[in-house]
Write an enzyme that holds these catalytic residues in place. Structure first.
Site, PDB file in Angstrom:
ATOM      1  N   MET A  16      53.452  27.888  34.014  1.00 16.17           N
ATOM      2  CA  MET A  16      52.500  28.578  34.879  1.00 16.17           C
ATOM      3  C   MET A  16      51.121  27.936  34.699  1.00 16.17           C
ATOM      4  O   MET A  16      50.600  27.902  33.576  1.00 16.17           O
ATOM      5  CB  MET A  16      52.443  30.054  34.487  1.00 16.17           C
ATOM      6  CG  MET A  16      51.533  30.912  35.329  1.00 16.17           C
ATOM      7  SD  MET A  16      51.499  32.635  34.673  1.00 16.17           S
ATOM      8  CE  MET A  16      50.899  33.527  36.100  1.00 16.17           C
ATOM      9  N   GLY A  22      42.834  34.030  42.400  1.00 14.45           N
ATOM     10  CA  GLY A  22      43.087  35.441  42.655  1.00 14.45           C
ATOM     11  C   GLY A  22      42.701  35.790  44.080  1.00 14.45           C
ATOM     12  O   GLY A  22      41.723  35.256  44.617  1.00 14.45           O
ATOM     13  N   ASP A  47      47.769  33.735  43.321  1.00 16.22           N
ATOM     14  CA  ASP A  47      48.186  35.095  42.966  1.00 16.22           C
ATOM     15  C   ASP A  47      47.891  36.047  44.112  1.00 16.22           C
ATOM     16  O   ASP A  47      46.762  36.114  44.596  1.00 16.22           O
ATOM     17  CB  ASP A  47      47.433  35.557  41.710  1.00 16.22           C
ATOM     18  CG  ASP A  47      47.838  36.967  41.287  1.00 16.22           C
ATOM     19  OD1 ASP A  47      48.759  37.098  40.463  1.00 16.22           O
ATOM     20  OD2 ASP A  47      47.240  37.946  41.802  1.00 16.22           O
ATOM     21  N   TYR A  52      47.769  43.694  48.610  1.00 15.10           N
ATOM     22  CA  TYR A  52      46.546  43.024  49.038  1.00 15.10           C
ATOM     23  C   TYR A  52      46.470  42.827  50.547  1.00 15.10           C
ATOM     24  O   TYR A  52      45.418  42.481  51.077  1.00 15.10           O
ATOM     25  CB  TYR A  52      46.392  41.669  48.344  1.00 15.10           C
ATOM     26  CG  TYR A  52      46.353  41.712  46.842  1.00 15.10           C
ATOM     27  CD1 TYR A  52      46.223  42.917  46.145  1.00 15.10           C
ATOM     28  CD2 TYR A  52      46.458  40.545  46.089  1.00 15.10           C
ATOM     29  CE1 TYR A  52      46.201  42.951  44.760  1.00 15.10           C
ATOM     30  CE2 TYR A  52      46.427  40.570  44.700  1.00 15.10           C
ATOM     31  CZ  TYR A  52      46.312  41.783  44.045  1.00 15.10           C
ATOM     32  OH  TYR A  52      46.295  41.799  42.666  1.00 15.10           O
ATOM     33  N   LYS A  81      53.690  40.797  43.874  1.00 20.09           N
ATOM     34  CA  LYS A  81      53.945  41.992  43.071  1.00 20.09           C
ATOM     35  C   LYS A  81      54.586  43.110  43.886  1.00 20.09           C
ATOM     36  O   LYS A  81      54.278  43.291  45.076  1.00 20.09           O
ATOM     37  CB  LYS A  81      52.632  42.497  42.465  1.00 20.09           C
ATOM     38  CG  LYS A  81      51.840  41.419  41.733  1.00 20.09           C
ATOM     39  CD  LYS A  81      50.495  41.923  41.252  1.00 20.09           C
ATOM     40  CE  LYS A  81      49.635  40.771  40.772  1.00 20.09           C
ATOM     41  NZ  LYS A  81      48.957  40.068  41.881  1.00 20.09           N
ATOM     42  N   HIS A 114      53.772  45.852  39.790  1.00 28.36           N
ATOM     43  CA  HIS A 114      52.304  45.886  39.854  1.00 28.36           C
ATOM     44  C   HIS A 114      51.690  46.947  38.948  1.00 28.36           C
ATOM     45  O   HIS A 114      50.604  46.756  38.405  1.00 28.36           O
ATOM     46  CB  HIS A 114      51.862  46.127  41.307  1.00 28.36           C
ATOM     47  CG  HIS A 114      50.486  45.622  41.605  1.00 28.36           C
ATOM     48  ND1 HIS A 114      50.107  45.191  42.849  1.00 28.36           N
ATOM     49  CD2 HIS A 114      49.401  45.471  40.828  1.00 28.36           C
ATOM     50  CE1 HIS A 114      48.845  44.802  42.814  1.00 28.36           C
ATOM     51  NE2 HIS A 114      48.398  44.964  41.598  1.00 28.36           N
ATOM     52  N   LEU A 216      36.076  37.517  35.091  1.00 31.08           N
ATOM     53  CA  LEU A 216      34.615  37.422  35.097  1.00 31.08           C
ATOM     54  C   LEU A 216      33.969  38.802  34.977  1.00 31.08           C
ATOM     55  O   LEU A 216      32.761  38.947  35.107  1.00 31.08           O
ATOM     56  CB  LEU A 216      34.125  36.719  36.372  1.00 31.08           C
ATOM     57  CG  LEU A 216      34.706  35.319  36.612  1.00 31.08           C
ATOM     58  CD1 LEU A 216      34.149  34.723  37.896  1.00 31.08           C
ATOM     59  CD2 LEU A 216      34.409  34.392  35.432  1.00 31.08           C
ATOM     60  N   SER A 278      37.770  34.374  44.510  1.00 27.63           N
ATOM     61  CA  SER A 278      36.604  34.037  45.315  1.00 27.63           C
ATOM     62  C   SER A 278      37.069  33.581  46.687  1.00 27.63           C
ATOM     63  O   SER A 278      38.178  33.073  46.838  1.00 27.63           O
ATOM     64  CB  SER A 278      35.765  32.931  44.663  1.00 27.63           C
ATOM     65  OG  SER A 278      34.603  32.686  45.433  1.00 27.63           O
ATOM     66  N   THR A 280      34.422  31.982  48.383  1.00 27.30           N
ATOM     67  CA  THR A 280      33.289  31.074  48.567  1.00 27.30           C
ATOM     68  C   THR A 280      33.663  29.685  48.059  1.00 27.30           C
ATOM     69  O   THR A 280      33.969  29.527  46.871  1.00 27.30           O
ATOM     70  CB  THR A 280      32.054  31.581  47.791  1.00 27.30           C
ATOM     71  OG1 THR A 280      31.785  32.931  48.184  1.00 27.30           O
ATOM     72  CG2 THR A 280      30.846  30.703  48.057  1.00 27.30           C
ATOM     73  N   ARG A 283      32.208  28.435  44.725  1.00 26.49           N
ATOM     74  CA  ARG A 283      32.666  29.155  43.534  1.00 26.49           C
ATOM     75  C   ARG A 283      34.126  28.841  43.226  1.00 26.49           C
ATOM     76  O   ARG A 283      34.510  28.781  42.054  1.00 26.49           O
ATOM     77  CB  ARG A 283      32.466  30.660  43.723  1.00 26.49           C
ATOM     78  CG  ARG A 283      31.011  31.078  43.657  1.00 26.49           C
ATOM     79  CD  ARG A 283      30.848  32.559  43.812  1.00 26.49           C
ATOM     80  NE  ARG A 283      29.435  32.934  43.806  1.00 26.49           N
ATOM     81  CZ  ARG A 283      28.962  34.065  44.296  1.00 26.49           C
ATOM     82  NH1 ARG A 283      29.786  34.942  44.847  1.00 26.49           N
ATOM     83  NH2 ARG A 283      27.669  34.338  44.257  1.00 26.49           N
TER      84      ARG A 283
END
Length: 330
Positions: A16, A22, A47, A52, A81, A114, A216, A278, A280, A283
Site C-alpha cells: 500500500m 484522501g 482513498d 463520500y 468502504k 467504515h 493534518l 485536498s 487544490t 497543496r
C-alpha cells in the site's frame, strides 16, 4: 526508517503506497480534477468511500487514465468502504458491487468496514433518521458475521484485501480471533495532537498496518460540520490547528518545508500511511513532496510530545449504540 520508504506491506504481501489522496469532503465537481492532478504528480493511492458520494467521478478519471495507457489498473491502489447502512452480512456484496460499478473497476485493492456502528438500511438516505431527526440505528450489528461476508468478497475477487476503520482494540481483537482472513489495515483519525500510540502498537503486534485520516488535524472540520448542518452528536471538539503550532513551524523552517509536510513526515516515519485530502493543485503537489527529507530523532521526539491523547480527538460523533467505539481508551 529510511526516507525512501514509499509503501507498507500487508500480511498477505500486498503493498500500500504510504501517501494517498484522501477524498472526503471533495465535491464531485472538484474531485475529478483533484484525482487527475494527483495521478500526474505521482500519487498511486486513492482513498474514497460509498459515503463520500464521489466514487463515480473518481471512476471516470481512473478509466480515462487506464484507457489512455498511461497507467494500468495494477499501478493504482484503490480503497473504498462499506457504509454504516451496509453493516450486516447480507448487505456487504450489494454495497461493494455498487462501489465497483461507480468506480468502473472489477476489484478494489482494499475494502474497509467504515465504522463499527450499524444503521438501518435505506435506498435513499445515507443515514436514515426518524421524525425527530435521530439516526435509525441497527442495534443488532454483528461484527463476526459481517467480517465473514467481507472474507467472501476476497474469495470472489472483488477486493484483494479487507480491513477496518474507526474500530477500537476490543473490536479488532474480536474480529481477529474469528477471522480466516485477517484485517490488513486499520484506518483511523491520527495526527500530531492525537497520535493513537496504544492503538498503533496494538495493531503492529497483530501485523495490521495503520492508515491516518485527518493527518493534518482537519483544520476545516468545524466549518464543514457547521455548514453541512450535520453536527448532531458531535459535541464540542478541539479547534486547534496543528498547522499553526510553533514547534511544527520551527521544524518546518529548519528543513525549508511547510508545516503540512512536517506533519505528514512525522506520521510516515512511524510507518503509518497518510491520506491528506485536498482539491487544490498546489497543496496536492505539496503533500506529495515528502520523500526528500527526514526528521531527526530529536525532532520526532519534539513532535511526539505534542500528543494530547484523547483530548485531541476531533471525529467523535456520540451514538447510543452497543458498538460505539470511542468510549474506551483505545
Amino acid at each position: 526508517m529510511s526516507k525512501l520508504l514509499k509503501e507498507v506491506i500487508f500480511h498477505n504481501g500486498l503493498k500500500m503506497p504510504i501517501v494517498g489522496l484522501g477524498t472526503w469532503q471533495s465535491p464531485p465537481e472538484q474531485v475529478i480534477a483533484a484525482v487527475d492532478t494527483a495521478l500526474e504528480m505521482g500519487y498511486r493511492h486513492i482513498d474514497t468511500a460509498f459515503l463520500y458520494r464521489n466514487e463515480a467521478e473518481i471512476g471516470k478519471t481512473l478509466k480515462k487514465w487506464f484507457d489512455s495507457g498511461k497507467l494500468k489498473r495494477e499501478d493504482v491502489f484503490i480503497v473504498t468502504k462499506l457504509p454504516h447502512k451496509g453493516n450486516r452480512a447480507e448487505s456487504v456484496e450489494k454495497y461493494l458491487k455498487k462501489s465497483l460499478e461507480a468506480l468502473q473497476l472489477s476489484y478494489v485493492d482494499l475494502y474497509l468496514i467504515h465504522n463499527p456502528v450499524g444503521v438501518q438500511d435505506s435506498d435513499t438516505e445515507l443515514f436514515p433518521k426518524d421524525e425527530s431527526g435521530n439516526f435509525l440505528l441497527d442495534l443488532n450489528t454483528d461484527h463476526v458475521s459481517l467480517w465473514k461476508a467481507m472474507e467472501k468478497q476476497v474469495d470472489l475477487g472483488r477486493t484483494r484485501s479487507i480491513g477496518l476503520s474507526n474500530f477500537n482494540s476490543r473490536q479488532i481483537a474480536r474480529i481477529v480471533k474469528a477471522a480466516r482472513i485477517k484485517p490488513a489495515n486499520l484506518q483511523v483519525e491520527l495526527h500530531v495532537y492525537f497520535q493513537q500510540r496504544e492503538l498503533v502498537a496494538f495493531c503492529k503486534a497483530l501485523d495490521i498496518t495503520v492508515c491516518a485520516y485527518g493527518p493534518l488535524g482537519s483544520p476545516g472540520l468545524a466549518d464543514f460540520i457547521k455548514n453541512s448542518g450535520n453536527g448532531a452528536g458531535m459535541g464540542d471538539f478541539p479547534s486547534e490547528d496543528p498547522l499553526k503550532d510553533p514547534v511544527v513551524n520551527r521544524i518546518a523552517e529548519k528543513h525549508n518545508k511547510t508545516a503540512a509536510q512536517v506533519l505528514l513526515r512525522h506520521i510516515m516515519q512511524r510507518e503509518i500511511v497518510v491520506i491528506p485530502k485536498s482539491v487544490t493543485p498546489s497543496r496536492i503537489k505539496e503533500n506529495f513532496q515528502v520523500f526528500d527529507f527526514e526528521l531527526t530523532k530529536e525532532e520526532m521526539e519534539e513532535l511526539d510530545s505534542l500528543d494530547r491523547r484523547n483530548k485531541g480527538r476531533k471525529f467523535n460523533r456520540q451514538l447510543n449504540h452497543p458498538e460505539y467505539p470511542f468510549a474506551e481508551p483505545y
